[in-house]
Design a protein around this motif. Structure first.
Motif, PDB file in Angstrom:
ATOM      1  N   GLU A 160     101.500   8.819  48.694  1.00  0.00           N
ATOM      2  CA  GLU A 160     102.847   9.382  48.742  1.00  0.00           C
ATOM      3  C   GLU A 160     102.913  10.709  47.986  1.00  0.00           C
ATOM      4  N   TYR A 161     102.286  10.791  46.813  1.00  0.00           N
ATOM      5  CA  TYR A 161     102.403  11.981  45.975  1.00  0.00           C
ATOM      6  C   TYR A 161     101.259  12.976  46.152  1.00  0.00           C
ATOM      7  N   TYR A 162     100.052  12.481  46.309  1.00  0.00           N
ATOM      8  CA  TYR A 162      98.897  13.371  46.387  1.00  0.00           C
ATOM      9  C   TYR A 162      98.486  13.692  47.822  1.00  0.00           C
ATOM     10  N   GLY A 163      98.948  12.892  48.769  1.00  0.00           N
ATOM     11  CA  GLY A 163      98.484  13.059  50.134  1.00  0.00           C
ATOM     12  C   GLY A 163      97.144  12.356  50.317  1.00  0.00           C
ATOM     13  N   THR A 164      96.637  12.430  51.525  1.00  0.00           N
ATOM     14  CA  THR A 164      95.389  11.713  51.832  1.00  0.00           C
ATOM     15  C   THR A 164      94.184  12.353  51.169  1.00  0.00           C
ATOM     16  N   GLY A 189      86.646  -1.752  53.936  1.00  0.00           N
ATOM     17  CA  GLY A 189      87.791  -0.966  54.393  1.00  0.00           C
ATOM     18  C   GLY A 189      88.139   0.148  53.430  1.00  0.00           C
ATOM     19  N   TYR A 190      88.169  -0.170  52.146  1.00  0.00           N
ATOM     20  CA  TYR A 190      88.476   0.858  51.148  1.00  0.00           C
ATOM     21  C   TYR A 190      87.334   1.852  50.999  1.00  0.00           C
ATOM     22  N   GLY A 227      90.778   9.539  46.682  1.00  0.00           N
ATOM     23  CA  GLY A 227      89.450   9.086  47.078  1.00  0.00           C
ATOM     24  C   GLY A 227      88.795   8.211  46.034  1.00  0.00           C
ATOM     25  N   LEU A 228      88.932   8.591  44.767  1.00  0.00           N
ATOM     26  CA  LEU A 228      88.338   7.805  43.684  1.00  0.00           C
ATOM     27  C   LEU A 228      88.997   6.441  43.557  1.00  0.00           C
ATOM     28  N   LEU A 229      90.310   6.372  43.803  1.00  0.00           N
ATOM     29  CA  LEU A 229      91.004   5.088  43.758  1.00  0.00           C
ATOM     30  C   LEU A 229      90.456   4.145  44.823  1.00  0.00           C
ATOM     31  N   ASP A 241      85.868   8.970  53.872  1.00  0.00           N
ATOM     32  CA  ASP A 241      86.603   9.999  54.614  1.00  0.00           C
ATOM     33  C   ASP A 241      87.213  11.029  53.662  1.00  0.00           C
ATOM     34  N   ILE A 242      87.743  10.561  52.546  1.00  0.00           N
ATOM     35  CA  ILE A 242      88.417  11.466  51.599  1.00  0.00           C
ATOM     36  C   ILE A 242      87.412  12.268  50.784  1.00  0.00           C
ATOM     37  N   LEU A 243      86.425  11.579  50.206  1.00  0.00           N
ATOM     38  CA  LEU A 243      85.487  12.241  49.291  1.00  0.00           C
ATOM     39  C   LEU A 243      84.538  13.182  50.013  1.00  0.00           C
ATOM     40  N   SER A 244      84.315  12.971  51.298  1.00  0.00           N
ATOM     41  CA  SER A 244      83.483  13.915  52.049  1.00  0.00           C
ATOM     42  C   SER A 244      84.181  15.267  52.171  1.00  0.00           C
ATOM     43  N   VAL A 245      85.517  15.257  52.077  1.00  0.00           N
ATOM     44  CA  VAL A 245      86.287  16.496  52.108  1.00  0.00           C
ATOM     45  C   VAL A 245      86.413  17.083  50.700  1.00  0.00           C
ATOM     46  N   THR A 246      86.783  16.273  49.720  1.00  0.00           N
ATOM     47  CA  THR A 246      87.070  16.788  48.376  1.00  0.00           C
ATOM     48  C   THR A 246      85.815  17.072  47.556  1.00  0.00           C
ATOM     49  N   HIS A 247      84.784  16.259  47.722  1.00  0.00           N
ATOM     50  CA  HIS A 247      83.552  16.409  46.939  1.00  0.00           C
ATOM     51  C   HIS A 247      82.353  16.850  47.776  1.00  0.00           C
ATOM     52  N   GLY A 248      82.337  16.483  49.053  1.00  0.00           N
ATOM     53  CA  GLY A 248      81.206  16.817  49.915  1.00  0.00           C
ATOM     54  C   GLY A 248      80.164  15.718  49.929  1.00  0.00           C
TER      55      GLY A 248
END
Length: 450
Positions: free
Chosen positions: A381-385, A412-413, A391-393, A419-426
Motif C-alpha cells: 500500500e505504501y511502498y508499492g510493489t 509463493g512468497y 522484496g525483503l519482507l 520478481d521484486i528483488l530482480s528489479v531492485t537489487h538485480g
C-alpha cells in the motif's frame, strides 16, 4: 555529437536496469560496527586491527592495502586519541578535509559520457545552515572535536569548513547492506545529481561501498530530469514527509504525491468500533456521537478518547525504540491498537514492523510469521510493489514459512521476492545469489516446483 553518442543517450533503460554505478568519493564505517566489520569493504568476517592505530579493523591484507591510501591520512591521529572513539560525523569530515588537501577537489565522477560532478558542484546550502540552530550547534561541536583530533594543525577557515559540512550533511548517502541495515555513510558525487520524489522512478542499493542505481520502471532514455530517488522513508503523511525534507535537505517537495490529495484519513485513521466493519474513521475530524459512514455505528466520546490515548502511547514508544527494539513493548502497543487503529494507520504499521524484526531477532518465529503476513498488504500500500523493503519482507516470510514446514506457502512468497528483488537489487547481486537462490533450492528439496 556523434551518432554513437546520441544512441547511448536515447537508449531505453529497462525496468531493473542499471542507471548508475559509482564508488564513493569519501566514506566511513559506522563506529558501532568498528570491531564487527572491515573498515574498507564494510563486510563481516575474521578481522585484525591496524597495527599502528589499533583503531580500524580489516578482513584481510588485501582490504588493508586498498584502504591505506585514505587511512594513512588519519592513522596517526586515531592512534593519538586511543581509546576514545571519534564520532562518525567528525571522522567523515576529517577524512574529507584530508582528501581535499591531497587534490580531491579535482576528482571527477561521470554521470554520462561527458558530464561529471566535482565536490565543489555539490550544494552546501550555506545560508540555510547559518539559520539552522541545531546544525550550527553540531558544527561548533565538530569544530572543537576536529581541532583536538588534529592536535592544533591548521584547519580550513570557518567558512570553508562550513561549506564542507553543509555538502556532507545534504549530500551523504547511508550505505546499507543487502538487508538495508545502515552500516556506513558516503558521499557519491555523480549520484548527488539525482533529485528526490516521494514517488521515485529509481532505487539505490549497495554492494559493499559501491552504489548501484536501478530503474523502477522502463525509462525511454537517460534523462536525469526524469530520474528520481526517495531521500526519506515514504511511509509517512505528506506533512511528516515535507517537514523531514525541509529540516534535512532545505526544500519543499513538489512531487505528484505531495501536490495531489492523498489518503491522509487512513494514514492516521481509527478503526470502526463495529469489529465486523472494515471502514476507516477520520480521526482528525470525528466528533462524539458521529456515525460510521459505512455501517452507521455510533462513535462515542469514550472511543475517541481511547484512540488518542493509544496514539500518544504508541508515538512515545516508537520514539523510544529508535535504537533498541523491545518486543514486549511492541506487543503491548499492538494489543492496545487492536480494534482502535485502522489497519493502514502508519503508526500501527511501524509498530508491526518493529515487532516483526524483533520477533526474528529473538527466534519467536510463530510471532514473526503472524506480524509479517499482516505487513505484506501494508508495505504494498505504501511502498508499492517494486521496493527493496517489500522484496525483503517477502524473502523473510519465505524463510520463516519454510522453517515452519510450509513449503508451498514459502514458494509463493519466494516467487514474489524474486520478481521484486530482480528489479531492485538485480539477479547478480549478492542478496540474490547468496540468499534467494539457496532458499529456492531448499524449497525444491521439499518437492515443490518453481
Amino acid at each position: 555529437m556523434s551518432d554513437s553518442e546520441e544512441m547511448r543517450i536515447v537508449k531505453e533503460i529497462p525496468q531493473g536496469g542499471i542507471i548508475l554505478e559509482e564508488k564513493p568519493f569519501v566514506y566511513i564505517l559506522c563506529s558501532k560496527f568498528r570491531t564487527e566489520r572491515c573498515d574498507f569493504c564494510l563486510k563481516k568476517g575474521q578481522l585484525s586491527k591496524c597495527s599502528v592505530c589499533q583503531y580500524t579493523y580489516y578482513c584481510g591484507r588485501a582490504c588493508q592495502k586498498e584502504g591505506w591510501s585514505v587511512h594513512k591520512l588519519e592513522c596517526q591521529y586515531l592512534k593519538q586519541i586511543r581509546p576514545r572513539i571519534l564520532p562518525d560525523a567528525a571522522r567523515m569530515l576529517a577524512r574529507l578535509i584530508k582528501i581535499l588537501e591531497k587534490g580531491g577537489h579535482n576528482t571527477r565522477s561521470f554521470y554520462s559520457d561527458k558530464k561529471y560532478r566535482k565536490f565543489k558542484d555539490l550544494m552546501s546550502h550555506y545560508p540555510n545552515l547559518k539559520n539552522d540552530n541545531p546544525r550550527m550547534e553540531h558544527f561548533s561541536s565538530l569544530y572543537g572535536v576536529l581541532y583536538e583530533f588534529f592536535r592544533g594543525e591548521s584547519l580550513p577557515n570557518s567558512a570553508e569548513l562550513m561549506g564542507m559540512f553543509g555538502r556532507m550533511c545534504v549530500n551523504s548517502f547511508s550505505i546499507c547492506n543487502q538487508e538495508l541495515q545502515s552500516v556506513g555513510t558516503g558521499i557519491y558525487l555523480a549520484a548527488s545529481i539525482v533529485d528526490h520524489s516521494c514517488q521515485p522512478t529509481a532505487v539505490v542499493t549497495f554492494e559493499g561501498t559501491t552504489l548501484i542505481m536501478r530503474a523502477l520502471e522502463t525509462l525511454p532514455s537517460l534523462n536525469w530530469s526524469k530520474i528520481f530517488i526517495s531521500y526519506i522513508d515514504v511511509m509517512a503523511s505528506k506533512k511528516e514527509r515535507q517537514l523531514e525534507l525541509e529540516q534535512t535537505y532545505y526544500f519543499t517537495c513538489q512531487c505528484p504525491k505531495c501536490i495531489n490529495p492523498e489518503p491522509v484519513i487512513y494514514m492516521m485513521g481509527a478503526a470502526c468500533p463495529n469489529s465486523d466493519c472494515d471502514n476507516c474513521i477520520d480521526s482528525a475530524s470525528v466528533q462524539s456521537n458521529d456515525t460510521c459512514s459505512k455501517c452507521g455505528s455510533v462513535i462515542t466520546g469514550e472511543f475517541i478518547q481511547t484512540f488518542w490515548d493509544v496514539m500518544e502511547m504508541t508515538c512515545t514508544h516508537l520514539d523510544s525504540m529508535k535504537e533498541t527494539i523491545f518486543l514486549d513493548v511492541c506487543k503491548v502497543c499492538l494489543k492496545k491498537q487492536k480494534g482502535v487503529f485502522y489497519k493502514y494507520n502508519v503508526k500501527h504499521i511501524k509498530t508491526l514492523d518493529l515487532a516483526f524484526d524483533s520477533s526474528i531477532e529473538f527466534a519467536k518465529y510463530d510471532d514473526a510469521v503472524e506480524y509479517g503476513l499482516q505487513l505484506v498488504k501494508c508495505f504494498h500500500e505504501y511502498y508499492g510493489t517494486y521496493h527493496p523493503l517489500t522484496g525483503l519482507l517477502h524473502l523473510k516470510l519465505a524463510k520463516l514459512l519454510l522453517y515452519q514446514n510450509r513449503p508451498g506457502e514459502a514458494m509463493g512468497y519466494l516467487k514474489s521476492a524474486k520478481d521484486i528483488l530482480s528489479v531492485t537489487h538485480g539477479t547478480s547481486s549478492s542478496l540474490f545469489k547468496e540468499q534467494l537462490v539457496p532458499l529456492f533450492q531448499d524449497i525444491m528439496l521439499e518437492g515443490e516446483s518453481w
